[in-house]
Design a protein around this motif. Structure first.
Motif, PDB file in Angstrom:
ATOM      1  N   PHE A   1      49.270  48.550  61.088  1.00 14.57           N
ATOM      2  CA  PHE A   1      48.921  47.267  61.715  1.00 14.57           C
ATOM      3  C   PHE A   1      50.141  46.402  61.991  1.00 14.57           C
ATOM      4  N   ALA A   2      51.034  46.265  60.999  1.00 12.14           N
ATOM      5  CA  ALA A   2      52.133  45.316  61.186  1.00 12.14           C
ATOM      6  C   ALA A   2      53.237  45.902  62.055  1.00 12.14           C
ATOM      7  N   ILE A   3      53.483  47.208  61.925  1.00 13.54           N
ATOM      8  CA  ILE A   3      54.620  47.779  62.646  1.00 13.54           C
ATOM      9  C   ILE A   3      54.182  48.345  63.992  1.00 13.54           C
ATOM     10  N   TYR A   4      53.153  49.224  63.985  1.00 15.19           N
ATOM     11  CA  TYR A   4      52.755  49.838  65.254  1.00 15.19           C
ATOM     12  C   TYR A   4      51.955  48.878  66.113  1.00 15.19           C
ATOM     13  N   LEU A   5      50.957  48.226  65.511  1.00 20.56           N
ATOM     14  CA  LEU A   5      50.071  47.375  66.314  1.00 20.56           C
ATOM     15  C   LEU A   5      50.554  45.932  66.376  1.00 20.56           C
ATOM     16  N   ARG A   6      51.556  45.624  65.585  1.00 22.36           N
ATOM     17  CA  ARG A   6      52.174  44.299  65.629  1.00 22.36           C
ATOM     18  C   ARG A   6      51.206  43.166  65.348  1.00 22.36           C
ATOM     19  N   VAL A   7      50.311  43.407  64.418  1.00 26.28           N
ATOM     20  CA  VAL A   7      49.472  42.311  63.962  1.00 26.28           C
ATOM     21  C   VAL A   7      50.332  41.454  63.047  1.00 26.28           C
ATOM     22  N   PRO A   8      50.339  40.144  63.262  1.00 27.18           N
ATOM     23  CA  PRO A   8      51.110  39.321  62.333  1.00 27.18           C
ATOM     24  C   PRO A   8      50.390  39.203  61.005  1.00 27.18           C
ATOM     25  N   LEU A   9      50.492  40.219  60.163  1.00 30.34           N
ATOM     26  CA  LEU A   9      49.894  40.153  58.825  1.00 30.34           C
ATOM     27  C   LEU A   9      50.617  39.068  58.026  1.00 30.34           C
ATOM     28  N   PRO A  10      49.959  38.480  57.043  1.00 30.13           N
ATOM     29  CA  PRO A  10      50.586  37.383  56.305  1.00 30.13           C
ATOM     30  C   PRO A  10      51.956  37.769  55.754  1.00 30.13           C
ATOM     31  N   TRP A  11      52.916  36.839  55.843  1.00 28.74           N
ATOM     32  CA  TRP A  11      54.291  37.141  55.411  1.00 28.74           C
ATOM     33  C   TRP A  11      54.472  36.980  53.914  1.00 28.74           C
ATOM     34  N   GLY A  12      54.165  35.807  53.419  1.00 35.14           N
ATOM     35  CA  GLY A  12      54.176  35.600  51.977  1.00 35.14           C
ATOM     36  C   GLY A  12      55.548  35.533  51.328  1.00 35.14           C
ATOM     37  N   LEU A  13      55.505  35.493  50.002  1.00 32.86           N
ATOM     38  CA  LEU A  13      56.662  35.345  49.132  1.00 32.86           C
ATOM     39  C   LEU A  13      57.835  36.249  49.453  1.00 32.86           C
ATOM     40  N   LEU A  14      57.542  37.544  49.485  1.00 29.88           N
ATOM     41  CA  LEU A  14      58.621  38.516  49.497  1.00 29.88           C
ATOM     42  C   LEU A  14      59.072  38.847  50.905  1.00 29.88           C
ATOM     43  N   GLY A  15      58.444  38.250  51.878  1.00 27.83           N
ATOM     44  CA  GLY A  15      58.805  38.580  53.244  1.00 27.83           C
ATOM     45  C   GLY A  15      58.012  39.741  53.802  1.00 27.83           C
ATOM     46  N   TRP A  16      57.000  40.184  53.064  1.00 29.42           N
ATOM     47  CA  TRP A  16      56.048  41.101  53.625  1.00 29.42           C
ATOM     48  C   TRP A  16      54.735  40.869  53.008  1.00 29.42           C
TER      49      TRP A  16
END
Lengths: 458, 525
Positions: free
Chosen positions: A443-458
């Motif tokens: 989702f985050a890499i291929y489909l580029r959904v902006p999944l929540p970033w959060g504390l650690l940067g992912w």
């Protein structure tokens, strides 16, 4: 037969993961940690989102995606288009203005931003945005059937004056941009805004179809939207509401030439929330400017039939101000207010539905069949704690995903649930370490959904 | 027309990425279908967020493939465990399991696969033959006709749903009401939004589907998780294949042929029954609200009535399995006919398909046949390819299915919950949508426990907006409130059809009720 036991063993390794567990786990943890270590300090260093208030595949979306792909090369970070659709543009425009002003989100604002607040649908106005550039503009035009009796706008005005309210027009829903275009012209011609009955049909394509089927007498929309029927000779245009004639359709006269001081258009522009730091704004503006003035972008507009009209931030702001005032006058005019309140108001249909619903619930209550449940004998052994647990997991995501980031939240939810369902720890760990990175990757890499970033940067 | 067909061929057959999508979605469909409790609808609902980033053709091809595969895969646990994998397999559970008891589980599975593939191809042919023709008729329809058509579609969903009519009517009204939330399309005025700007766009359709079909199924399944509930080990086939020939021939080709040999013989010996089952499937599929599961029940009943051995039914009848699997697979393509031609979904899956089309700015309706012929031909082709893919993937599934169904639910359900969350979040990156998914999941769960079917709810959500639009457009265009609905001949005809349908339903219900009370009395005494 000899094959079977081997298969069983393979499945066991994959599912139970007793032997594979530890090495796989260590490897995946390493991969996941590495993913988070690629951050730098300069702007821009992470994906920028471009909010588009209209749905995927539509005109605004196509322009947004073109700009996004060019900006991506210009700024060397991914630029992701997010379609925040619905509510006639309310959703996207509101969300865009309320985004964090960190320069990582911008919005493709459209003409509706100057209309929605006049109709009381939102508090957001163009003043909540800092405009970057206007990127495209399409002027409205009036279309009639080929065999229609009117040759020019004067004929049409005459016909409307003779029997107000009998002619029907469409092009969009009530209060949409093309409705305002028509109403503005009627007011300009000293006619009441409801002298032409507006049939609320969503979108120009079905409106044009209704025009061909004889359901309405005229359609107001932009030229590119009506191009195929116009080229096929099925419809004529009586005039275009532009300052000057369209470059590729020099035969269609403007309204101004026919004696009406009226222009109307839909447009698209880029803007950011107000408090974006100045140096980030400048960086963004430079990149946007070089995209909008590029030959590639102009070729795209021409090929897709969009009108081009790049405008600098100052000119764009000026334009927004004047248009906002014009629309304010139209929406506040007595006549238009009458147009909007109709015989079959917005609560007419819901009240039918609600009445029927009440009737049925009442009947079911009286006969007592509403209380009869499915799987009645299965009921005793039900563990409602599991259901509460699942609901709690979703609520946990809602509350904490933004702070913890997707990976931590998802891992926590999976572990918690599997622990409660008595899955062995080693198995649960393997499942988490496989599923979470995989879904993140998808989702985050291929489909580029902006999944929540959060504390650690992912 | 030929050009469009060639272009579609090029688009599908010569594009490796589409093949990838088809193969992956076949495996995905088999997987979800084979796991009891997870339905084909759920497979599609969870897949939709991904289609957002795909072109329309691969997205639709993927959906066609995964549904075909999931409906067949439902037969695997049906046969091996006596638990229907999807509701479409429920009709012939006992027939199929009877063979497993005898250690011949491959027989019904081979039969089911053959029936599914042939039924699916039959359905595709019907779709190809009927789609374009119906579209030509549909292009004469104006708003009044559409209004009646929507009402007829909604009513038939209520009438054919299993269970009391009043309950499915309530489900429909709940759906229609949910469709009203947000800015109304005709008036562009906010309704039932409680001042929340996120609700202006209405209940977003895809999170709602994921909730109704994904989360509510998870909730339903999670109730039954026991700490150590082990699935009974399916009886292994004892028969062993040996013979001459090379390794390839012995281990790949011969077993492959052996799975299909007797089913093909059986079907070709009963051509009339095959045609009847295929037609029953297609017609049931076309009725809004009735899909693969209805098709298989009706077809099984018809099959039993015309069979020479009705006593075998329920105790292990291959004929019954053949007819039911043919019907449930041919129903799949049938459901696409009203969806593409009128924008009225034939079942919950095509309701989601319509959502996908709208998301891609493609308006289902007669225009789509004229304006997007390549897309339409691509859909036709994907149905054929989907069934060919099923042939291969389904065979592998028969051989390995017993391992798939062993993945315990206690691992699966948390993972599916995670997918529900991501799926509803992904489309707009909005937490509000996750909340909607949660709310709709709970709603679906409660409704199902109260025996209110979800099919009419979905149909109501999909058709609520257009129904109101057509209604208001018809009455604003002219004077009076009743007359405009009857002043065109086709509209009047459809209107009368609508009244007849409800008259008949009420009459039948009365009759049923009086019979039912008689029964109650006799049972008590």
């Amino acid at each position: 037969m000899r094959l079977l036991p081997f298969k069983v063993r393979v499945i066991k390794y994959v599912c139970v993961g007793r032997a594979l567990g530890t090495p796989v786990a260590i490897l995946l943890v390493a991969v996941v940690l590495l993913l988070g270590c690629t951050r730098e300090a300069s702007y821009p260093n992470r994906p920028i989102s471009l909010i588009c208030p209209w749905s995927a595949g539509g005109g605004t979306d196509r322009v947004a995606r073109q700009i996004a792909s060019q900006l991506e090369r210009e700024m060397e970070v991914p630029v992701n288009v997010i379609n925040a659709t619905g509510g006639g543009g309310v959703t996207g425009h509101t969300r865009g203005a309320l985004e964090r002003p960190d320069g990582y989100s911008m919005t493709m604002i459209t003409a509706e931003i100057n209309m929605l607040h006049w109709r009381g649908l939102t508090n957001i106005t163009y003043r909540d945005y800092r405009p970057l550039m206007k990127v495209n503009q399409d002027n409205a035009a009036i279309f009639v059937r080929e065999e229609a009796p009117w040759e020019n706008l004067d004929d049409l005005e005459q016909a409307i004056r003779e029997s107000p309210g009998s002619l029907q027009a469409s092009g969009t829903a009530f209060g949409g941009v093309w409705h305002v275009s028509l109403a503005g012209w009627l007011l300009e011609a000293d006619l009441p805004a409801d002298a032409v009955t507006w049939i609320s049909i969503n979108g120009s394509a079905p409106s044009l179809q209704e025009l061909m089927a004889g359901g309405v007498d005229m359609v107001v929309c932009s030229f590119p939207e009506a191009r195929s029927l116009y080229d096929a000779g099925e419809i004529r245009s009586l005039g275009v509401m532009a300052e000057e004639r369209l470059a590729d359709q020099p035969d269609i006269p403007t309204f101004r030439e026919q004696g009406y001081d009226w222009t109307s258009q839909t447009w698209r522009g880029l803007a950011v929330p107000n408090e974006v730091p100045d140096e980030r704004y400048q960086t963004l503006l430079e990149s946007v400017e070089s995209v909008i003035t590029s030959e590639e972008y102009h070729r795209f507009l021409k090929n897709s039939g969009f009108g081009s009209s790049g405008q600098s931030p100052e000119a764009f702001l000026q334009f927004l101000e004047t248009e906002n005032q014009t629309y304010g006058e139209i929406f506040n005019s007595q006549a238009f207010a009458e147009v909007v309140s109709q015989r079959y108001g917005p609560m007419f249909f819901p009240s039918i539905i609600l009445a029927l619903m009440g009737l049925i619930i009442l009947t079911l209550l009286v006969t007592g069949s509403l209380g009869r449940r499915a799987e009645a004998d299965d009921l005793k052994g039900i563990d409602y704690t599991h259901i509460l647990l699942l609901v709690g997991a979703v609520i946990f995501y809602l509350l904490f995903a933004e702070y913890l980031g997707f990976i931590l939240t998802a891992a926590f939810i999976l572990l918690l649930l599997m622990w409660q369902f008595h899955v062995r720890w080693s198995t649960a760990l393997v499942v988490v370490l496989v599923i979470v990175p995989l879904t993140y990757q998808l989702f985050a890499i291929y489909l580029r959904v902006p999944l929540p970033w959060g504390l650690l940067g992912w | 027309m030929i050009e469009a067909l060639l272009e579609a061929l090029q688009l599908i057959v010569f594009s490796p990425s589409i093949w990838m999508v088809i193969i992956l979605s076949a495996i995905y469909g088999i997987f979800l279908g084979a796991i009891p409790g997870l339905t084909a609808t759920m497979a599609v609902a969870l897949f939709v967020p991904i289609t957002y980033w795909m072109d329309p053709v691969p997205a639709l091809a993927g959906i066609a493939t995964m549904t075909a595969c999931a409906i067949f895969a439902g037969d695997i646990p049906t046969t091996l465990l006596r638990i229907p994998g999807t509701p479409a397999s429920a009709a012939y559970v006992d027939d199929a399991y009877a063979f497993t008891r005898k250690g011949q589980s491959e027989k019904p599975l081979g039969m089911a696969l053959t029936g599914s593939v042939m039924g699916g191809l039959f359905g595709a042919v019907i779709l190809i033959l009927l789609g374009g023709q119906l579209a030509r008729v549909a292009s004469m329809f104006s708003v009044a006709e559409y209004f009646w058509l929507y009402l007829l579609g909604l009513s038939s969903a209520v009438v054919v749903a299993r269970g009391p009519v009043l309950k499915s009517l309530l489900g429909l009204l709940i759906g229609l009401f949910l469709a009203l939330v947000g800015l109304s399309a005709v008036h562009t005025e906010a309704r039932f939004t409680f001042g929340l700007p996120q609700l202006y766009q209405g209940i977003s359709f895809i999170p709602a589907m994921i909730g109704l079909f994904g989360l509510s199924e998870v909730l339903r399944n999670v109730m039954n998780i026991r700490k150590d509930r082990s699935i009974p080990d399916p009886a292994a086939d004892t028969r062993e294949e040996t013979g001459a020939g090379g390794w390839l021939k012995r281990n790949i080709w011969r077993p492959f042929v052996s799975v299909f040999r007797s089913p093909v013989k059986l079907i070709s010996g009963r051509k009339g029954d095959f045609l009847r089952s295929g037609l029953i499937g297609s017609v049931t599929g076309m009725l809004p609200g009735a899909g693969a599961d209805m098709g298989s029940w009706i077809s099984l009943a018809a099959s039993k009535r015309s069979s020479k051995h009705p006593e075998e039914y329920g105790k292990g009848s291959l004929e019954g399995i053949a007819d039911a699997t043919t019907a449930n697979s041919s129903a799949l393509a049938g459901t696409w006919i009203p969806a593409l031609v009128f924008g009225i979904p034939g079942d919950s899956i095509t309701a989601i398909v319509i959502g996908v089309l709208l998301m891609k700015n493609l308006n289902p309706g007669p225009e789509i046949f004229a304006s997007q012929p390549v897309l339409v031909y691509s859909i036709y082709l994907s149905f054929i390819i989907a069934n060919l893919a099923l042939l291969v993937v389904g065979y592998v599934a028969i051989k390995t299915g017993r391992f798939v169904i062993k993945i315990p639910q206690k691992i699966l359900l948390p993972v599916i919950l995670l997918f529900c969350i991501i799926g509803s979040f992904a489309i707009q990156g909005s937490y509000f949508d996750v909340g909607i998914m949660l709310g709709m999941g709970l709603l679906g769960f409660v409704l199902e426990r109260r025996k209110i079917p979800l099919g009419p709810v979905v149909l109501g959500i999909i058709l609520g907006g257009p129904l109101e639009e057509r209604f208001i457009q018809t009455v604003t265009g002219s004077e009076g409130i009743l007359w405009p609905f009857f002043n065109r001949p086709i509209a009047a005809l459809l209107g009368v059809g609508f009244l007849l349908l409800w008259g008949w339903t009420i009459w039948r219900n009365r009759k049923d009720k009086s019979e039912a009370t008689d029964e109650d009395v006799s049972m008590q005494s």
